[in-house]
Structure formats: structure tokens, C-alpha cells
Write a protein that holds these residues in place. Structure first.
Motif: not given
Lengths: 336, 334
Positions: B129-145
Motif C-alpha cells: 500500500r506504499g504507493d497509495e496516498r496517505v489520505k486514503g489510509y485508515s488510522l491504523g495504517m497511518k500509525q504503521r506509517l
């Protein structure tokens, strides 16, 4: 160096910057298209007619000057239609900056020499607005979103981080502005060549245009630094926009009205817009209400002027003070 | 072991026009040694994040001394910043940037080889999912980032403020495994979290903060042992008789509707013998050991009150004043 490279990439990748560049391109394309649509290469007949009209106008100016000299010498009696300046040299065609030329009398023909300066002013106005908004949003959004905190976790040197941001902004903007203005003027010069006239573009023309260009670029950089500093001080993009809006309403409009009511002498001296105009155009002239109110016999010039030097000093001092304030505040601030 | 984080007498007061003066951290001490996975606990508003921000040079301390990897903070923090990975609260990223671009720009700014970006994306489970825009990330994915950004430097010290925020149970488990593997690789981890069970599972040491002061610290087992009241849960066929017999033997017993709790008994044999000698056979004898949650609630005065909504730290719901000095006296030395 790495930090500057990263900041440059970040700046270029920002949606707002891309949108503003796109807007600039659209405005540019529209201006080019309408200019092309409204201009044609003059026929020999049109050119000859225009040259005659220009020659007539020059002759009229010479006659008026001769008449002025003769009136002053007392050999001719003036009538009510005569314009008599204090010194006839003021209407001497030989001393005029610009004499009427054929291009002034051509209808529907784009003449580069006549239009280059106003076109450049338009570009500078756009770029100054662009610089201010990008400068404000670049740091404002970063402060608000925590981007600066992220960066400081990597480079815990506040001066270096903020300095890299401001330097990148100004460097990037200078590059973009220089490139945009060269392309912009180049395209219009080509239009003049291909579908109009280039006009008289001698050394004086280019040096005058270059002076406007340099002053314009400085203004663009000052506007960007000002937006950056205000947003840094206010921690938000809207702080910069709000400050400018408040200044315009409260001072430029409200205070001007108060000065007028109180009959303050030369109120334009207190307005930033006066210094802005003085810097950009080289000199700005303002009317002094009190200059001709006493017992003055004969001609009275009620205007006073501000040159580019005080304009630059005021604009530089304001921007420098706000920038130093922004760096000082950022250095001491708790980032929570 | 060498100290990786040392904080002594940290004090920070915030001044606001509306709320006036608020003491966030009041003489706080913290010691994290190399190789530890150190839990940092405290209720909301207790000063955890302020402490971490001060340590990382984001907040100016009013007083106190801080050292990170041997360097004075914030004066010489830049010297060691390349070896410290940190996330503080929930970091925000530009929504229009992809995770890959976000990390690449950070790597560029920090002088880290950009090849690390793919490695850390893989590590935190964002490879695909690294090439997706961050605005489409869930809270958990943002935390992983955020965790990925902290790992990018291949740090010796990792400071994670609520890394499990927004993660689903599987994500929490992955984060736990990641933390363990980093610790096994020699990375010192300071972990601030509200998930106490998680801290108990991952951390070997813990510091608890309440109202800006340290109220407990040391190895997790020792901190828990310090609160062990040697209680046992007992089930018998005749509870009333058991209460009488145990009471006669000098033991403190609290009867509940289907079991008894006996307090202050180090050896459970005493209970079974006392009852067995009178023909009363024990059906269940279970030790009641304190867990981190009960210790935390005890120390921070954060027990839910049935009649009052719970307040954040600094405004206790009851009229009782928490005696920090008493709690300090119960601290277990590291």
C-alpha cells in the motif's frame, strides 16, 4: 544540502503549488490566445496611414512648443486654448521620453514595445500573490499538520530547518519567476514578430523593462518572505491571510478615511501601498492637499513623490523585521 | 548497563491566557538503560507526551536535565538524532503524498539511504500500500506509517508514543512482535501506551507518571511484586464455617457470595492445612496477583467512580488527595 533537496521536492509536490502553477499557465494561455485572436500583421496601407498620423502628431507637438516659446517671448498673444507651462521645455518634443509613433495609431495590432510593460506588471502581480500564498501555506500547513515536528525529529535544529524552508521557498520562487517571465515575454515578442509589430525595442526599452523585471522579482520574493513570516508567527496559513486582510481594511481603508477627516498632511506617506507602488514603478506621485492652499501666485505643483529607494527600504525593513521575529518565535516556541 | 535516556528533575509549566498556569511535569525522573523495553505509563494529561516532547527538543523545559544516548538534550540532540527513531502522539502526514514519498523525503532530509524506505514499509506491513496516498489510509495504517518513519533511521533508540493507536487486534499483535524483534536485535525501546496488558506483555521495565511526577519505576515484575498483597481466592463447600476457622487462625478473610479472599498469606499451605484439619476440603485455591492495570489504577488514583464521570489527570473525581510521597515510598528500586 539534503534538507534543501527534500524541501524542494516537498514544495514542488504540494497540491497548492501545482494548482497555482496551473492557474498561471491557464492565465498565460488565455492571454496569448486572446492576443493572437485580436492581432494581425498591419498591411502597408494601415502602416502608411499610421505613420502619417504619427508624423502629424509630432508636428503638432513641435508647433505647440514653438508657440509656447513665442508667447513667453511676447511675440504672440496667448488665447484661452493655449496650455502654458512654467517652462516651455516641458512640452518640447525633443526632450520627451516617448514621441508618438506609427504603432500608436494601429488598430487591432499587437505592438510588443507598447504592451510588454503592462504585461510584465500583470505577471508580477500574479507572482507576488502566488509567492505570498505559497509562502504562507508552505509553512502554515507544515506547522499545523505536524510536518515540522516530523522534520525536527530528524533534524533537531530549528534555525536550520526553518532557514532551509525559507531558502528553498525563495530560491524555488526566484527560479520559477525568472523562467516564467522570460517565457512569458518571449512568447509575446514572438507574437509581435509573427502577428503584429515588435515596435521600438532599443536599448532604452530593454533597460527600462529590465528595471521593472528586477524590481518585480524582488517584490515577489518579499511577498513570499512576508507570507512565510506571518504564517510562522501565527502558526497557520490563515494567520497570514487574516493579517493582510485586516491591514487592508483597518489601515489602508479605515485609517485613510480617518486621516482624511482629520486633514492629516500627506496621508499616503503612512500607507504601505504607497511604498509598494514607488518601488514597483520607480516613483509614485501623490497629491498634497496643503501644498497649494496658501497664497501662491502663478503655477503650483501640488504633487509630491516617493522614489524607489524609500520604497525598498520600507518594504525590506518590514519583511526583515517580521522574518527575524518569526525565526525568534520559532526558536523559542513549544511545538505541541 | 549504560543509560540511554536520563531525565532528572524535569519541570515544565504551560502558561495560557485562558487557563493561566498549568504544571505539566513536576520534577520528573526517568532512566532507561540500553537493551530495555521500557513502558511509560500515565493517565491522560499526566505529562507523558510533554516529557517525550521535551526529551526530543520540541518543548522547552523550565528545569531539569536530560540526556539521550549520552548527549545533553536539547543542546546536543542533533549529534544523536540520527540514532533515535521517534513518534510522538499521532503524527500527521500530508494526505496528498504517498507513504513511499513521505518516507523518501524524510530519508532525504535525514541523509538516510532511500533504499531503507522499502525495507521499513515491508517491516510495518505497508509494502503493498506504499504507493497509495496517505489520505486514503485508515488510522491504523497511518500509525504503521508513523512507526515506519521512526524505523527509517535504523535507530539504536526507539521512542514510541501510543504506537498501537487505531490498530486492530491483529495489528496490535504485529506491533508487539515487531517491538520484540527490534528489542531482540538490540534496539532500546521506550514505549508509551494506554494498553496496559500490552505493556505488561512487551516491556521488561516500566515507569509510571501521574500529575507530572514519577510514582513507580523498575522491572515490571518487581513493580508488581511491590503491590502483591498475597491474596488467595478460596472456594469451599461451607464458606461461613471456613471464615470462622480461618479467622480463628488469625488470617484476614473477605467473604464474597461464592468465594472467599484470604489476604496476607505467603504460603498457601497454611490455608489448606487450617481448613483440612477441620475436615473442610478446599475446592479451589488461586493466587490473586496484581496486574499492571490494577497497579496503575492504584497509583494514579484513576479507579472508575460509580457516581462521577472520570476526569483527566490533574482533576481527581473525588475529594481525596493522592499522597504522592506515600506512593514514592512504595517504589521499587531498579
Amino acid at each position: 544540502m539534503n534538507l534543501v533537496r527534500a524541501e524542494l521536492e516537498r514544495l514542488a509536490a504540494r497540491r497548492f503549488v501545482q494548482l497555482m502553477v496551473l492557474l498561471l499557465a491557464v492565465a498565460f494561455a488565455l492571454t496569448v490566445a486572446t492576443t493572437l485572436a485580436g492581432s494581425h500583421r498591419p498591411t502597408p496601407v494601415e502602416l502608411s496611414r499610421a505613420q502619417t498620423q504619427a508624423a502629424d502628431e509630432v508636428r503638432n507637438l513641435e508647433l505647440a512648443h514653438d508657440r509656447c516659446l513665442r508667447i513667453k517671448a511676447g511675440t504672440v498673444t496667448p488665447d484661452e486654448n493655449d496650455y502654458l507651462p512654467r517652462d516651455c521645455a516641458q512640452i518640447d518634443p525633443a526632450l520627451m521620453d516617448k514621441l508618438p509613433s506609427a504603432s500608436d495609431y494601429l488598430s487591432g495590432v499587437f505592438v510588443f514595445a507598447n504592451e510588454a510593460e503592462p504585461l510584465l506588471y500583470f505577471l508580477i502581480a500574479f507572482l507576488a500573490m502566488f509567492g505570498f500564498l505559497v509562502g504562507a501555506s508552505y509553512i502554515g500547513a507544515d506547522l499545523n499538520s505536524g510536518g515540522v515536528v516530523n522534520l525536527l525529529l530528524w533534524r533537531p535544529r530549528r534555525f536550520a530547518v526553518l532557514g532551509a524552508k525559507l531558502g528553498t521557498l525563495l530560491g524555488g520562487l526566484l527560479g520559477l519567476s525568472a523562467l516564467a517571465s522570460v517565457v512569458y515575454l518571449g512568447v509575446f515578442w514572438l507574437i509581435g514578430e509573427a502577428s503584429g509589430l515588435t515596435g521600438r525595442i532599443g536599448g532604452a526599452f530593454w533597460s527600462s523593462l529590465a528595471a521593472v523585471w528586477v524590481r518585480g522579482l524582488v517584490l515577489v520574493l518579499l511577498a513570499a518572505a512576508l507570507g512565510f513570516a506571518l504564517a510562522t508567527l501565527g502558526r497557520h496559513t490563515s494567520a497570514a491571510l487574516g493579517t493582510v486582510a485586516a491591514y487592508l481594511v483597518v489601515w489602508e481603508l479605515g485609517a485613510r478615511l480617518v486621516f482624511q477627516i482629520l486633514s492629516v498632511t500627506r496621508p499616503d506617506r503612512f500607507m504601505l501601498s504607497s511604498y509598494l507602488a514607488a518601488w514597483l514603478s520607480g516613483e509614485a506621485r501623490f497629491w498634497d492637499n496643503d501644498a497649494c492652499s496658501g497664497d501662491i501666485a502663478g503655477f503650483c505643483d501640488g504633487y509630491y513623490s516617493l522614489g524607489w529607494a524609500p520604497g525598498l527600504v520600507v518594504l525590506l525593513a518590514l519583511t526583515a523585521a517580521l522574518t527575524v521575529g518569526a525565526f525568534t518565535a520559532f526558536r523559542r516556541r513549544d511545538l505541541i | 548497563m549504560s543509560a540511554v535516556i536520563e531525565i532528572a528533575g524535569l519541570r515544565k509549566t504551560f502558561h495560557t491566557l485562558r487557563q493561566g498556569r498549568r504544571i505539566a511535569v513536576d520534577g520528573f525522573d526517568l532512566l532507561v538503560e540500553a537493551g530495555q523495553v521500557h513502558g511509560f505509563l500515565g493517565p491522560n494529561g499526566s505529562g507523558k507526551t510533554t516529557t517525550l516532547r521535551a526529551l526530543l527538543g520540541l518543548v522547552r523545559a523550565d528545569a531539569g536535565r536530560m540526556r539521550v544516548l549520552g548527549a545533553e538534550s536539547p543542546e546536543r540532540l542533533a549529534d544523536v538524532a540520527g540514532r533515535v527513531g521517534a513518534i510522538v502522539e499521532s503524527p500527521q502526514f500530508f494526505g496528498n503524498f504517498t507513504a513511499h514519498k513521505t518516507l523518501r523525503l524524510l530519508a532525504l532530509a535525514g541523509g538516510v539511504p532511500t533504499a531503507r524506505v522499502d525495507e521499513v514499509l515491508e517491516q510495518v506491513g505497508l509494502r503493498d500500500r506504499g504507493d497509495e496516498r496517505v489520505k486514503g489510509y485508515s488510522l491504523g495504517m497511518k500509525q504503521r506509517l508513523a512507526v515506519a518513519s521512526a524505523l527509517l533511521k535504523d535507530p539504536q533508540l526507539l521512542i514510541l508514543d501510543e504506537p498501537a493507536n487505531g490498530l486492530d487486534p491483529a495489528g496490535i499483535r504485529e506491533m508487539r512482535d515487531l517491538t520484540r524483534s527490534l528489542a531482540a536485535a538490540g534496539v532500546t525501546v521506550l514505549l508509551s501506551s494506554h494498553i496496559l496488558a500490552e505493556i505488561q506483555l512487551i516491556c521488561d521495565h516500566v515507569t509510571i507518571i501521574s500529575r507530572g511526577r514519577r510514582v513507580a519505576y523498575g522491572p515490571v515484575a518487581e513493580v508488581l511484586a511491590g503491590f502483591d498483597q498475597h491474596q488467595w481466592q478460596v472456594r469451599v463447600a461451607e464458606p461461613e464455617r471456613a471464615v470462622e476457622l480461618l479467622g480463628r487462625a488469625g488470617l484476614a478473610v473477605i467473604p464474597y457470595h461464592d468465594h472467599l479472599v484470604v489476604t496476607g498469606v505467603v504460603d498457601p499451605e497454611l490455608i489448606s492445612r487450617t481448613l483440612g484439619e477441620q475436615g473442610l476440603w478446599v475446592r479451589e485455591l488461586t493466587p490473586l496477583r496484581p496486574d499492571l492495570e490494577s497497579v496503575f489504577l492504584e497509583l494514579t488514583g484513576d479507579h472508575p467512580h460509580p457516581a462521577l464521570p472520570r476526569q483527566v489527570d490533574g482533576a481527581p473525581p473525588n475529594d481525596g488527595v493522592i499522597d504522592l510521597d506515600v506512593r514514592e515510598s512504595r517504589e521499587v528500586d531498579a
